[in-house]
Design a protein around this motif. Structure first.
Motif, short mmCIF file in Angstrom:
data_model
loop_
_atom_site.label_atom_id
_atom_site.label_comp_id
_atom_site.label_asym_id
_atom_site.label_seq_id
_atom_site.Cartn_x
_atom_site.Cartn_y
_atom_site.Cartn_z
N GLU A 1 3.40 9.15 -6.02
CA GLU A 1 3.48 9.04 -4.57
C GLU A 1 3.29 10.43 -3.97
N SER A 2 2.56 10.49 -2.88
CA SER A 2 2.27 11.78 -2.26
C SER A 2 3.53 12.50 -1.80
N LYS A 3 4.59 11.76 -1.51
CA LYS A 3 5.83 12.38 -1.03
C LYS A 3 6.55 13.20 -2.11
N GLY B 1 8.77 7.93 -8.18
CA GLY B 1 7.48 8.09 -7.53
C GLY B 1 6.28 7.94 -8.43
N CYS B 2 6.47 7.44 -9.64
CA CYS B 2 5.35 7.22 -10.56
C CYS B 2 4.75 5.85 -10.25
N LEU B 3 3.50 5.85 -9.78
CA LEU B 3 2.83 4.60 -9.44
C LEU B 3 2.04 4.02 -10.60
N TYR C 1 0.84 -1.18 0.00
CA TYR C 1 0.00 0.00 0.00
C TYR C 1 0.88 1.24 0.00
N THR C 2 0.62 2.16 -0.94
CA THR C 2 1.37 3.40 -1.06
C THR C 2 0.39 4.55 -1.24
N LYS C 3 0.58 5.61 -0.47
CA LYS C 3 -0.28 6.78 -0.64
C LYS C 3 0.07 7.45 -1.95
N GLY C 4 -0.96 7.74 -2.73
CA GLY C 4 -0.74 8.37 -4.02
C GLY C 4 -1.74 9.48 -4.28
#
Length: 87
Positions: A70-72, A56-58, A27-30
């Protein structure tokens, strides 16, 4: 002495499968950036490449002109898009 298991075998098997599946999914916040965010396909392609370079490209879809990052890295994407639109 004949011992019957407390949990039926098919239920035990299903629990094992659920546990294996749970360990497989990450699970990754996006954040979804869609067609309204990009002024054209060239800008979209640059955003995808930039997000991929940052790792960070999901997910992305050229057809829908949508990208999930990714939100980061969201603030870095915003800065990059501002610099592209200023050119």
């Amino acid at each position: 002495m004949n011992r019957n298991p407390i949990i039926p075998e098919n239920i035990a098997d299903q629990i094992i499968l659920w546990e294996e599946e749970r360990g497989r999914v990450i699970y990754t916040k996006g954040v979804l950036l869609d067609v309204q965010y990009f002024s054209g396909s060239s800008e979209f392609d640059k955003a995808v490449q930039f997000a991929e370079d940052l790792g960070g490209c999901l997910w992305y879809s050229r057809d829908k002109r949508a990208i999930v990052v990714e939100s980061k890295i969201l603030s870095q994407i915003h800065k990059k898009m501002e610099s592209l639109s200023a050119v």
